[in-house]
Motif scaffolding. Structure first.
Motif, PDB file in Angstrom:
ATOM      1  N   HIS A   1       0.835  -1.204   0.000  1.00  0.00           N
ATOM      2  CA  HIS A   1       0.000   0.000   0.000  1.00  0.00           C
ATOM      3  C   HIS A   1       0.874   1.261   0.000  1.00  0.00           C
ATOM      4  CE1 HIS A   1      -3.689   2.190   1.966  1.00  0.00           C
ATOM      5  NE2 HIS A   1      -3.498   2.537   0.711  1.00  0.00           N
TER       6      HIS A   1
ATOM      7  N   HIS B   1       1.372   4.140  -3.226  1.00  0.00           N
ATOM      8  CA  HIS B   1       1.201   5.583  -3.034  1.00  0.00           C
ATOM      9  C   HIS B   1       2.455   6.364  -3.408  1.00  0.00           C
ATOM     10  CE1 HIS B   1      -2.713   6.555  -1.352  1.00  0.00           C
ATOM     11  NE2 HIS B   1      -2.714   5.335  -0.845  1.00  0.00           N
TER      12      HIS B   1
ATOM     13  N   HIS C   1      -3.713   2.694  -8.052  1.00  0.00           N
ATOM     14  CA  HIS C   1      -4.384   2.796  -6.747  1.00  0.00           C
ATOM     15  C   HIS C   1      -5.339   3.999  -6.675  1.00  0.00           C
ATOM     16  CE1 HIS C   1      -4.993   2.098  -2.536  1.00  0.00           C
ATOM     17  NE2 HIS C   1      -4.455   3.242  -2.176  1.00  0.00           N
TER      18      HIS C   1
ATOM     19  N   HIS D   1      -9.091   5.584  -4.541  1.00  0.00           N
ATOM     20  CA  HIS D   1      -9.204   6.880  -3.852  1.00  0.00           C
ATOM     21  C   HIS D   1     -10.176   7.840  -4.529  1.00  0.00           C
ATOM     22  CE1 HIS D   1      -6.587   6.482  -0.438  1.00  0.00           C
ATOM     23  NE2 HIS D   1      -5.819   5.700  -1.179  1.00  0.00           N
TER      24      HIS D   1
ATOM     25  N   HIS E   1      -7.498   7.661   5.996  1.00  0.00           N
ATOM     26  CA  HIS E   1      -6.595   7.443   4.858  1.00  0.00           C
ATOM     27  C   HIS E   1      -7.256   7.900   3.560  1.00  0.00           C
ATOM     28  CE1 HIS E   1      -3.690   5.749   2.145  1.00  0.00           C
ATOM     29  NE2 HIS E   1      -4.645   5.045   1.550  1.00  0.00           N
TER      30      HIS E   1
HETATM   31 ZN   LIG Z   1      -4.422   4.195  -0.328  1.00  0.00          ZN
END
Ligand SMILES: [Zn+2]
Ligand SMILES: [Zn+2]
Length: 230
Positions: free
Chosen positions: A108, A112, A121, A125, A207
């Protein structure tokens, strides 16, 4: 061992039949998570039209990972312990959760921070405000990435079958609880010296609101160690 004989009953089936069987199993898990979401947050549990294809692709990828896991087991590459030792089950469960959390934290963190991985990813989001469907709004490469981490770990180490089942139940539960809008964890959770190390709805919600923090899934420990938790 009854569970071992259940698995062995699937051995004669061909790959297509097994894919259909695991597709039904994974579909049931999606339906179950949506039902839990609808029970806990009826107004917040809705699927946007643009997300339909991602929910479907995540379902297909999860089915593919289940099938590969079964094949690894069928060909004796993945070993599973079927003993009923309570001590071993507890040890294996804790080890499995801790190692998966560490590997997923690293994965993860990388998606990012590596420019060429982030576009994959970014899709997850697009949900700044989350609901239970957010759990399935993932790019297929990301779903397969998590899936291969899982298969790698349970193939290189031999885990007890009950630990694997407990882990899968916890993983789905945390996926659901982490993407609800309302925090279902009691307020003492954040100050208690034991529970504060276990993540919450708010932890993963934060997050989604601030992508530079809270990369862990089940525990807050890795974010505390790597100073990525505010
Ligand atoms: Zn994330
Ligand atoms: Zn999320």
């Amino acid at each position: 061992m009854i569970f071992e004989s259940w698995l062995q009953q699937l051995f004669p089936f061909n790959l297509f039949c097994l894919f259909v069987f695991f597709l039904i199993e994974n579909s049931a898990l999606v339906v179950l998570s949506v039902l839990i979401g609808k029970m806990l947050e009826p107004e917040n549990t809705f699927l946007k039209n643009k997300d339909r294809k991602w929910v479907l692709s995540t379902l297909l990828c999860n089915t593919f990972i289940t099938l590969i896991g079964f094949e690894l087991y069928r060909y004796g590459i993945m070993k599973v312990d079927f003993s009923a030792s309570i001590k071993l089950i507890i040890f294996d469960t804790l080890l499995l959760i801790l190692l998966m959390d560490l590997f997923m934290f690293i994965f993860h963190f990388l998606v990012h921070h590596l420019k060429w991985l982030y576009p994959i990813h970014k899709l997850h989001h697009t949900h700044v405000e989350t609901n239970v469907y957010s759990l399935y709004v993932l790019h297929p490469i990301e779903t397969l990435g998590f899936g291969f981490i899982w298969l790698f770990l349970i193939t290189i180490l031999k885990f007890n079958y009950l630990s694997i089942i407990i882990y899968l139940v916890l993983n789905l539960s945390y996926g659901i609880f982490g993407h609800l809008k309302k925090d279902i964890f009691p307020s003492f959770w954040y100050s208690n010296s034991f529970t504060k190390w276990i993540s919450t709805t708010k932890f993963h919600n934060d997050h989604h609101k601030n992508e530079s923090q809270n990369y862990g899934f089940y525990f807050t420990i890795w974010d505390k160690i790597f100073k990525t938790m505010i």
